[in-house]
Design a protein around this motif. Structure first.
Motif, PDB file in Angstrom:
ATOM      1  N   HIS A  12       0.764   0.565  -3.258  1.00  0.00           N
ATOM      2  CA  HIS A  12       1.510   0.932  -2.054  1.00  0.00           C
ATOM      3  C   HIS A  12       1.722   2.437  -2.029  1.00  0.00           C
ATOM      4  O   HIS A  12       1.905   3.074  -3.068  1.00  0.00           O
ATOM      5  N   GLU A  13       1.691   3.013  -0.824  1.00  0.00           N
ATOM      6  CA  GLU A  13       1.802   4.462  -0.703  1.00  0.00           C
ATOM      7  C   GLU A  13       3.093   5.007  -1.308  1.00  0.00           C
ATOM      8  O   GLU A  13       3.147   6.165  -1.735  1.00  0.00           O
ATOM      9  N   SER A  14       4.118   4.176  -1.392  1.00  0.00           N
ATOM     10  CA  SER A  14       5.381   4.629  -1.980  1.00  0.00           C
ATOM     11  C   SER A  14       5.191   5.107  -3.416  1.00  0.00           C
ATOM     12  O   SER A  14       5.945   5.960  -3.900  1.00  0.00           O
ATOM     13  N   ALA A  15       4.172   4.567  -4.115  1.00  0.00           N
ATOM     14  CA  ALA A  15       3.920   4.986  -5.492  1.00  0.00           C
ATOM     15  C   ALA A  15       3.518   6.458  -5.570  1.00  0.00           C
ATOM     16  O   ALA A  15       3.745   7.125  -6.580  1.00  0.00           O
ATOM     17  N   SER A  27       1.914   2.931   7.133  1.00  0.00           N
ATOM     18  CA  SER A  27       1.602   2.490   8.486  1.00  0.00           C
ATOM     19  C   SER A  27       1.099   1.050   8.550  1.00  0.00           C
ATOM     20  O   SER A  27       1.030   0.464   9.636  1.00  0.00           O
ATOM     21  N   ALA A  28       0.773   0.455   7.399  1.00  0.00           N
ATOM     22  CA  ALA A  28       0.284  -0.931   7.386  1.00  0.00           C
ATOM     23  C   ALA A  28       1.388  -1.926   7.704  1.00  0.00           C
ATOM     24  O   ALA A  28       1.121  -3.083   8.033  1.00  0.00           O
ATOM     25  N   GLY A  29       2.636  -1.499   7.574  1.00  0.00           N
ATOM     26  CA  GLY A  29       3.750  -2.391   7.878  1.00  0.00           C
ATOM     27  C   GLY A  29       3.934  -3.460   6.826  1.00  0.00           C
ATOM     28  O   GLY A  29       3.605  -3.264   5.652  1.00  0.00           O
ATOM     29  N   SER A  30       4.424  -4.621   7.238  1.00  0.00           N
ATOM     30  CA  SER A  30       4.686  -5.707   6.291  1.00  0.00           C
ATOM     31  C   SER A  30       3.442  -6.574   6.127  1.00  0.00           C
ATOM     32  O   SER A  30       2.536  -6.567   6.955  1.00  0.00           O
TER      33      SER A  30
END
Length: 295
Positions: free
Chosen positions: A174-177, A212-215
């Protein structure tokens, strides 16, 4: 939660086999020394002994000069493995537990791993990133303890980089990483570049799921790992695939229930459809590294 004796028996057998091989003993020699039949020891190491005897496990650990702590953990594992209920899900360990390291044994035996993470997975961490995580976890831990844990974590990475039969590793990140700073901006810059480079290995893929991929499936899925142990020459599974969920503050979950494992495969496939491709992912990682260089 019902424990899975099948999975636990396999781990007990794996542990005993690795201990025996570390001594250089053959099955025949070890069985004779422990007053067991060679067939019985072979079945125990293969995880086929439905009711592993704790006394036999203790004697084998003594023979292999296993530490007292690991001996007790192995004996306790034998007790758990002798239970008859099997729903294909077990709960063991957890971040603050000294429980028998079931996951490490499975990881060493796996041929393929599919993982979704919000942190860089241990098999791809740089020393600085790994140290930052360990220091955060241990708090006031001693420098020696921290370095030992970092060395242990980095040593596992040989499974990915070895020339002979390396682990097939598919990382969905995930981009949060890329934005969750571990250690310092300099450490993050080095980690992002390392991810971009290691993703070029033929046995490794890294794909970022952007914000931007959302859930996914209407939720924000937690981290998970799917371990696949491959097939033998006849096409039969060597071991059933297992899903591992890090329990952090509570117990870790190990799932080999086929229906649930298939759901996680479906989840991984759905996440992958929303990720950047490998080239786009490398571009993102390098761009983020440059941003950290400016901090």
């Amino acid at each position: 939660m019902t424990e899975s004796p099948t999975l636990l028996r396999r781990q007990l057998g794996r542990f005993l086999r690795e201990c025996r091989e570390a001594t250089g003993m053959t099955i025949a020699i070890a069985a004779a020394e422990a007053e067991l039949s060679a067939t019985g020891l072979q079945r125990l190491e293969a995880g086929h002994s439905k009711t592993p005897r704790t006394q036999a496990v203790r004697e084998l650990c003594t023979l292999y000069e296993v530490s007292p702590d690991e001996t007790e953990q192995a004996v306790n594992l034998a007790v758990k493995a002798a239970k008859t209920d099997d729903e294909g899900v077990i709960t063991l360990g957890g971040m603050f537990s000294d429980a028998f390291n079931l996951y490490a044994g499975m990881e060493r035996s796996a041929r393929r791993m599919i993982t979704f993470q919000q942190l860089v997975p241990g098999l791809l961490q740089t020393p600085g990133y790994a140290r930052g995580l360990v220091e955060s976890f241990l708090g006031d831990g001693s420098a020696d303890d921290i370095e030992q844990r970092v060395r242990t974590r980095l040593k596992r990475q040989v499974m990915v980089t070895r020339k002979y039969s390396p682990l097939r590793l598919d990382v969905l990140l995930h981009e949060s990483a890329t934005r969750h700073v571990i250690g310092s901006p300099a450490i993050m810059a080095a980690q992002m570049r390392e991810l971009a480079e290691v993703s070029k290995l033929p046995n490794v893929t890294v794909r970022v799921q952007p914000f931007s991929a959302g859930s996914t499936w209407g939720m924000l899925p937690g981290a998970f790992i799917i371990l696949d142990f491959g097939t033998d020459r006849r096409g039969n599974l060597i071991e059933p695939p297992v899903v591992y969920l890090d329990g952090a503050m509570s117990g870790d979950l190990y799932i080999e229930n086929q229906e649930i494992v298939e759901r996680y495969h479906g989840l991984a496939e759905h996440i992958q459809r929303t990720t950047l491709d490998e080239v786009e992912t490398r571009s993102l990682l390098r761009r983020v590294a440059r941003e950290y260089d400016r901090d």
